[in-house]
Motif scaffolding. Structure first.
Motif, short mmCIF file in Angstrom:
data_model
loop_
_atom_site.label_atom_id
_atom_site.label_comp_id
_atom_site.label_asym_id
_atom_site.label_seq_id
_atom_site.Cartn_x
_atom_site.Cartn_y
_atom_site.Cartn_z
N ASP A 357 -43.62 52.10 105.59
CA ASP A 357 -42.38 51.98 106.36
C ASP A 357 -42.60 51.11 107.60
N THR A 383 -41.08 40.23 102.40
CA THR A 383 -40.63 41.54 101.91
C THR A 383 -41.23 41.82 100.54
N TYR A 384 -41.22 40.80 99.67
CA TYR A 384 -41.85 40.95 98.36
C TYR A 384 -43.37 41.04 98.49
N ASN A 387 -44.24 44.63 99.09
CA ASN A 387 -44.20 45.45 97.88
C ASN A 387 -45.25 45.03 96.86
N ASP A 408 -38.47 55.12 102.05
CA ASP A 408 -37.46 54.33 101.32
C ASP A 408 -37.38 52.88 101.75
N ASP A 409 -38.12 52.48 102.78
CA ASP A 409 -38.16 51.06 103.18
C ASP A 409 -38.53 50.16 102.00
N THR A 411 -37.49 50.19 99.09
CA THR A 411 -36.37 49.83 98.22
C THR A 411 -35.74 48.50 98.62
N ASP A 412 -36.19 47.93 99.75
CA ASP A 412 -35.71 46.60 100.15
C ASP A 412 -36.29 45.50 99.26
N GLY A 413 -37.30 45.84 98.48
CA GLY A 413 -37.91 44.88 97.56
C GLY A 413 -38.05 45.49 96.17
N ARG A 425 -33.90 56.84 106.04
CA ARG A 425 -33.08 55.95 106.86
C ARG A 425 -31.59 56.25 106.65
N MET A 428 -29.11 53.57 106.08
CA MET A 428 -29.19 52.82 104.83
C MET A 428 -28.77 53.73 103.67
N ALA A 431 -29.81 53.25 99.94
CA ALA A 431 -31.19 53.31 99.46
C ALA A 431 -31.37 54.30 98.31
#
Length: 544
Positions: A357, A383-384, A387, A408-409, A411-413, A425, A428, A431
């Motif tokens: 996170d 971001t990728y 991950n 859950d951060d 899940t942005d990637g 979050r 968000m 998510a």
């Protein structure tokens, strides 16, 4: 003449209310299908079904405790419970003759972790399909006996007859404790385990590393302890010191302070033996200890010890968060995997938490090494890249039989469907939708309600108790939620007293979110009267 057991502990606080409460509980009530019709038993979390039989049951020196070899841990806990309320009773491997007795019966027709409890003129009978279920039944019985007789150990007493049919709503009933910002002793961690067991929690998530300190012994990387486990006082320590001027509870625990070369340092860590002791203590109470080593961000404690771990060769701070590990550097994955190999060997839990996170990606964006690495590996952006790192760590841990959790951060990637997502979050809200659509299981710990370190108000407390995730998300999401977790972050929790004032009664409320199929705020308020008296008898610092 025998005293009335149900008014025997009027010495506790809230005497008048408690007297009324217990007087009601000792009346002969007709059997009821749902406990909410007459919530006067004092059991938290609320059982699925509870009925009063209308009988009075006497426990005295002729009461027979039947030992059970099928459930040795639960049987020992039950024997201790009986011994805490009765001065004398009979212990026997079998029932020698008809009479009041305690029996613990294995019944494979009952699903795991569920139980049936009956207190009738024939005695006390617990039936369960596994030992955890039997243990949970004993916690309910322990609370019920406290409701009727308090802490008085007697030669003889009467209690109203009840029948309970109960089972948990969720498989993950979790509590999280950050020990990086402020530490707690091994003995106090075990006390927390006792409270979790009393309220039928089964997961205890320990946040063992962060920017402020590394809290688990490492034999492979000893500087993590000699350097990474210690810090000078920081901003949050200063805030605690200011509060301590008017409230001594905020005094920083001196057991974690030392002088080193004329400098005041805060810190420490749990040895391998400490960890083994905590795990064994929790296992005997059917609680799984889950380790978290947060990476690639929130890792200044490790980078202080090994500066080559970051892209800059030092610790530092980006726009919001600290410099992370450098996922493009040679040796980073070897370091991360060795750490996790060591931690995984210490913790037998099937779960591990890798954090992931609040990663400040600025140093990656400015690193020519990372730019080249992303180009060579067809990684679209940082971001990728984050991950990509998560996936590498996940693959190593899964190869060792571990199930991996992340905040859950991620899940942005792009993530694998095997990853367990801990949703925190609240800003968000999509998510969980993203995670569910990807096939990920979800542990719900939304910041606004499930962070016990946040400010307590009557309004957010009632919202926590009555929280219903089905009113927010469709079945496609709720079907992926395996449970809920309360989180205690300790930036401004420097002592046991402050911890206790923050966590209760939210710990009890969350137990009902995770366990109970019925929500009843008025019932909870009434049942909390004997719960408060129990905690006060243990010298718990209750302020709410």
């Amino acid at each position: 003449m025998k005293s009335d057991p149900c008014v025997s502990h009027t010495f506790f606080s809230l005497r008048i209310l408690l007297f009324i409460f217990l007087a009601i509980s000792c009346k002969k009530n007709p059997a009821i299908p749902q406990v909410t019709a007459s919530p006067t038993h004092g059991i938290v979390p609320l059982p699925k079904q509870l009925g009063f039989t209308g009988e009075k049951i006497t426990l005295d020196k002729n009461f027979i405790f039947i030992s059970n070899n099928s459930f040795p841990v639960a049987s020992a806990a039950a024997r201790t419970l009986v011994g805490n309320v009765l001065n004398n009773f009979i212990i026997s491997p079998t029932l020698p003759s008809p009479g009041n007795s305690f029996q613990l019966i294995e019944d494979k027709s009952i699903i795991d972790d569920a139980y049936q409890l009956s207190v009738t003129q024939g005695g006390i009978v617990i039936k369960s399909g596994n030992e955890a279920g039997a243990f949970y039944a004993i916690q309910s019985l322990k609370q019920y006996l406290w409701n009727c007789v308090g802490s008085l150990k007697q030669d003889s007493f009467e209690i109203p007859g009840i029948t309970v049919v109960d089972q948990p709503k969720y498989s993950w009933r979790g509590f999280h404790l950050d020990v990086s910002r402020h530490l707690f002793t091994k003995a106090y961690i075990e006390k927390i385990v006792d409270w979790l067991a009393y309220y039928k929690y089964n997961k205890f998530h320990l946040h063992l590393s962060d920017d402020q300190g590394w809290r688990v012994e490492s034999q492979i990387f000893p500087l993590l302890n000699t350097i990474g486990s210690w810090r000078t006082f920081d901003h949050y320590d200063s805030l605690c010191m200011v509060k301590a001027q008017t409230d001594p509870a905020f005094t920083i625990d001196p057991r974690f302070i030392r002088q080193q070369n004329g400098v005041t340092m805060y810190g420490g860590f749990y040895t391998r033996q400490d960890i083994a002791d905590i795990i064994a203590y929790a296992q005997s109470r059917f609680i799984e200890i889950i380790p978290e080593i947060d990476m690639p961000g929130h890792l200044s404690a490790a980078i202080n010890a090994y500066p080559q771990l970051s892209c800059t060769g030092s610790t530092g701070w980006g726009s919001d968060f600290s410099y992370p590990l450098c996922p493009c550097s040679a040796g980073i994955y070897d370091f991360a995997n060795q750490i996790w190999n060591e931690v995984s060997a210490l913790f037998p839990s099937s779960y591990v938490h890798i954090g992931a996170d609040e990663v400040d990606q600025t140093t990656w964006q400015l690193s020519q090494e990372c730019i080249n690495f992303m180009s060579a590996n067809n990684i679209l952006n940082t971001t990728y890249l984050q991950n990509y790192f998560v996936g590498k760590i996940e693959n190593n841990l899964e190869s060792k039989g571990k199930s991996v959790i992340a905040w859950d951060d991620v899940t942005d990637g792009k993530i694998s469907s095997n990853l367990k997502i801990m949703y925190w979050r609240d800003w968000m809200p999509n998510a969980p939708v993203i995670a569910a659509a990807n096939g990920n299981q979800i542990i719900f710990t939304r910041w606004d309600l499930f962070y016990f370190s946040s400010t307590y108000t009557d309004t957010n407390f009632q919202k926590l108790l009555e929280f219903d995730v089905t009113q927010i998300y469709p079945a496609s999401v709720t079907s992926k939620i395996i449970g809920f977790q309360g989180c205690m972050w300790t930036e401004q929790i420097p002592s046991e007293a402050v911890f206790e004032a923050q966590v209760f009664p939210r710990l009890q409320a969350l137990s009902e979110v995770n366990w109970s199929s019925v929500k009843d705020f008025s019932s909870f308020t009434l049942r909390m009267v004997p719960q408060r008296s129990y905690l006060l008898a243990q010298h718990v610092n209750l302020k709410n």
